[in-house]
Design a protein around this motif. Structure first.
Motif, PDB file in Angstrom:
ATOM      1  N   GLU A  93      23.954 115.122 -26.763  1.00 50.91           N
ATOM      2  CA  GLU A  93      25.146 115.192 -27.603  1.00 50.91           C
ATOM      3  C   GLU A  93      25.701 113.790 -27.851  1.00 50.91           C
ATOM      4  O   GLU A  93      25.531 112.883 -27.035  1.00 50.91           O
ATOM      5  N   GLU A  94      26.370 113.634 -29.005  1.00 55.45           N
ATOM      6  CA  GLU A  94      27.041 112.371 -29.301  1.00 55.45           C
ATOM      7  C   GLU A  94      28.076 112.082 -28.216  1.00 55.45           C
ATOM      8  O   GLU A  94      28.849 112.951 -27.832  1.00 55.45           O
ATOM      9  N   GLY A  95      28.065 110.839 -27.734  1.00 56.46           N
ATOM     10  CA  GLY A  95      28.997 110.447 -26.694  1.00 56.46           C
ATOM     11  C   GLY A  95      28.459 110.587 -25.287  1.00 56.46           C
ATOM     12  O   GLY A  95      29.067 110.092 -24.326  1.00 56.46           O
ATOM     13  N   SER A  96      27.297 111.242 -25.139  1.00 53.27           N
ATOM     14  CA  SER A  96      26.698 111.398 -23.813  1.00 53.27           C
ATOM     15  C   SER A  96      25.966 110.119 -23.414  1.00 53.27           C
ATOM     16  O   SER A  96      25.625 109.289 -24.249  1.00 53.27           O
ATOM     17  N   GLY A 122      22.960 109.864 -22.346  1.00 56.85           N
ATOM     18  CA  GLY A 122      21.596 109.882 -22.890  1.00 56.85           C
ATOM     19  C   GLY A 122      21.543 109.358 -24.311  1.00 56.85           C
ATOM     20  O   GLY A 122      20.663 108.562 -24.668  1.00 56.85           O
ATOM     21  N   ARG A 123      22.488 109.781 -25.153  1.00 60.54           N
ATOM     22  CA  ARG A 123      22.518 109.322 -26.537  1.00 60.54           C
ATOM     23  C   ARG A 123      22.869 107.825 -26.593  1.00 60.54           C
ATOM     24  O   ARG A 123      22.358 107.091 -27.434  1.00 60.54           O
ATOM     25  N   TRP A 124      23.721 107.369 -25.655  1.00 61.52           N
ATOM     26  CA  TRP A 124      24.080 105.947 -25.596  1.00 61.52           C
ATOM     27  C   TRP A 124      22.838 105.095 -25.332  1.00 61.52           C
ATOM     28  O   TRP A 124      22.625 104.066 -25.979  1.00 61.52           O
ATOM     29  N   VAL A 125      22.025 105.512 -24.368  1.00 62.41           N
ATOM     30  CA  VAL A 125      20.793 104.788 -24.048  1.00 62.41           C
ATOM     31  C   VAL A 125      19.850 104.774 -25.251  1.00 62.41           C
ATOM     32  O   VAL A 125      19.264 103.745 -25.599  1.00 62.41           O
ATOM     33  N   GLN A 126      19.695 105.931 -25.900  1.00 61.21           N
ATOM     34  CA  GLN A 126      18.806 106.021 -27.059  1.00 61.21           C
ATOM     35  C   GLN A 126      19.249 105.081 -28.175  1.00 61.21           C
ATOM     36  O   GLN A 126      18.430 104.402 -28.800  1.00 61.21           O
ATOM     37  N   LYS A 127      20.555 105.038 -28.429  1.00 61.99           N
ATOM     38  CA  LYS A 127      21.059 104.195 -29.512  1.00 61.99           C
ATOM     39  C   LYS A 127      20.919 102.713 -29.179  1.00 61.99           C
ATOM     40  O   LYS A 127      20.699 101.890 -30.076  1.00 61.99           O
ATOM     41  N   LYS A 128      21.044 102.347 -27.896  1.00 63.04           N
ATOM     42  CA  LYS A 128      20.844 100.955 -27.501  1.00 63.04           C
ATOM     43  C   LYS A 128      19.401 100.531 -27.735  1.00 63.04           C
ATOM     44  O   LYS A 128      19.132  99.437 -28.236  1.00 63.04           O
ATOM     45  N   PHE A 129      18.464 101.394 -27.374  1.00 62.41           N
ATOM     46  CA  PHE A 129      17.045 101.112 -27.633  1.00 62.41           C
ATOM     47  C   PHE A 129      16.803 100.983 -29.133  1.00 62.41           C
ATOM     48  O   PHE A 129      16.105 100.079 -29.587  1.00 62.41           O
ATOM     49  N   GLN A 130      17.366 101.909 -29.896  1.00 64.91           N
ATOM     50  CA  GLN A 130      17.187 101.898 -31.348  1.00 64.91           C
ATOM     51  C   GLN A 130      17.705 100.608 -31.966  1.00 64.91           C
ATOM     52  O   GLN A 130      17.058 100.007 -32.841  1.00 64.91           O
ATOM     53  N   LYS A 131      18.850 100.136 -31.500  1.00 62.94           N
ATOM     54  CA  LYS A 131      19.476  98.941 -32.059  1.00 62.94           C
ATOM     55  C   LYS A 131      18.709  97.677 -31.721  1.00 62.94           C
ATOM     56  O   LYS A 131      18.502  96.804 -32.587  1.00 62.94           O
TER      57      LYS A 131
END
Length: 345
Positions: free
Chosen positions: A248-251, A253-262
């Motif tokens: 979910e947004e804000g979790s 797990g999503r934070w880690v995924q977005k850091k990798f993506q960026k």
């Protein structure tokens, strides 16, 4: 009589055996691509570093010298091999799912094209099979058109993997590479861009038809700068072959995924398919679900050296409408209900 019964039984046994062999070849062909996608780049880098520390260091040194000399080749159209694109292994790869390519309109060889491929899925299996191999007959269906599947530029910094990718007609998804293909490589080129990218892969799950497109306008600007026609492409079934844990947004797990993506360009997904020896266990093999890739009608794009935001927005809106119409026209034909709506994010 008895003789014909025995002959019939032997024939049944023979065909059963042949069927099993073909199924195993299909599994092997898909497994090698999954491992290529996940670990080949890192594995080849580590092996090369190891060889440099052995008595065979000269072999690794020669390859590294070649790598330096050949460094810019991916940015200049690559080095495709029709022999590799026609390998029999890709036909087994195709039949595992199976994967089909549907042509709806002719493409002129006097024009260049940017195909927008949707959705990304976990690995873009339909994009690879249809446009980086000849398994589904892309060259026969679109004679005179050279497809270039665009992927992360970082893959072309990996030894061996870069050469393997280029042999299939795969190129870096960066401005230098796309500018070269669309301006210095003649006409009849088609660059396939998986528009949703890593962000879209984070939300793909079976039963969901959604694309990340609303704020993805760079490919439209590129098309305008080069006067390359835009072609919407939708791959029915791409999201069905893997199951994924959606954070979910804000979790965290999503934070880690977005850091990798960026910072790296891809987003790590937690997913699973079927096991190697049984469809009832979890594993890395995708589920054998049909993938049907439909290539839509090209949108004629004028050449504008410095397109305004208004012009980009207009053609982007036209593209989105065309993609939705393509989805609506073919959804019921490929197993979706008439009530299904394409979600555009």
């Amino acid at each position: 009589g008895t003789g014909s019964s025995i002959l019939s039984a032997l024939q049944d046994l023979f065909w059963l055996s042949k069927s099993k062999v073909e199924k195993q070849l299909q599994i092997i062909s898909v497994l090698q691509w999954v491992l290529t996608f996940l670990i080949m780049g890192v594995a080849c880098t580590l092996i090369l570093m190891y060889i440099l520390c052995t008595d065979c260091w000269a072999i690794a040194a020669l390859y590294l010298a070649w790598l330096v000399f050949d460094w810019n080749t991916p940015k200049k159209g690559g080095r495709r091999s029709q022999w590799v694109r026609n390998w029999a292994i890709w036909r087994y790869f195709r039949d595992y799912f199976p994967i089909r390519l549907v042509k709806t309109h002719n493409l002129l060889t006097t024009r260049n094209y940017i195909f927008g491929y949707h959705p990304h899925g976990i690995m873009g299996l339909g994009a690879f099979c249809n446009f980086s191999t000849e398994a589904t007959g892309v060259s026969q269906k679109f004679p005179g058109i050279r497809p270039y599947l665009a992927t992360l530029a970082g893959n072309f910094r990996m030894p061996i993997l870069r050469d393997y990718l280029m042999s299939g007609g795969i190129c870096p998804v960066n401005r230098d590479s796309i500018d070269y293909i669309l301006s210095k490589n003649g006409s009849g080129n088609a660059i396939i861009i998986v528009v949703g990218g890593a962000a879209e892969s984070l939300n793909c799950t079976p039963g969901k038809n959604s694309v990340t497109l609303k704020n993805r306008k760079g490919f439209v600007k590129l098309a305008l700068r080069h006067g390359a026609d835009l072609v919407p492409v939708y791959s029915f079934g791409e999201n069905e072959v893997y199951k994924q844990v959606i954070f979910e947004e804000g979790s965290w797990g999503r934070w880690v995924q977005k850091k990798f993506q960026k910072h790296i360009g891809f987003a790590p997904c937690i997913f699973h398919g079927r096991g190697l020896f049984s469809s009832n266990t979890w594993g890395l093999l995708p589920y054998p679900k049909p993938i049907t890739t439909v290539v839509g009608e090209p949108i004629t794009i004028p050449k504008i050296d410095n397109p305004s935001q208004r012009e980009v927005d207009f053609y982007h809106s036209t593209y989105v409408d065309s993609l939705i119409k393509l989805f609506d026209k073919y959804k019921s034909k490929f197993g979706l209900p008439e009530t299904e709506v394409l979600e555009v994010n």
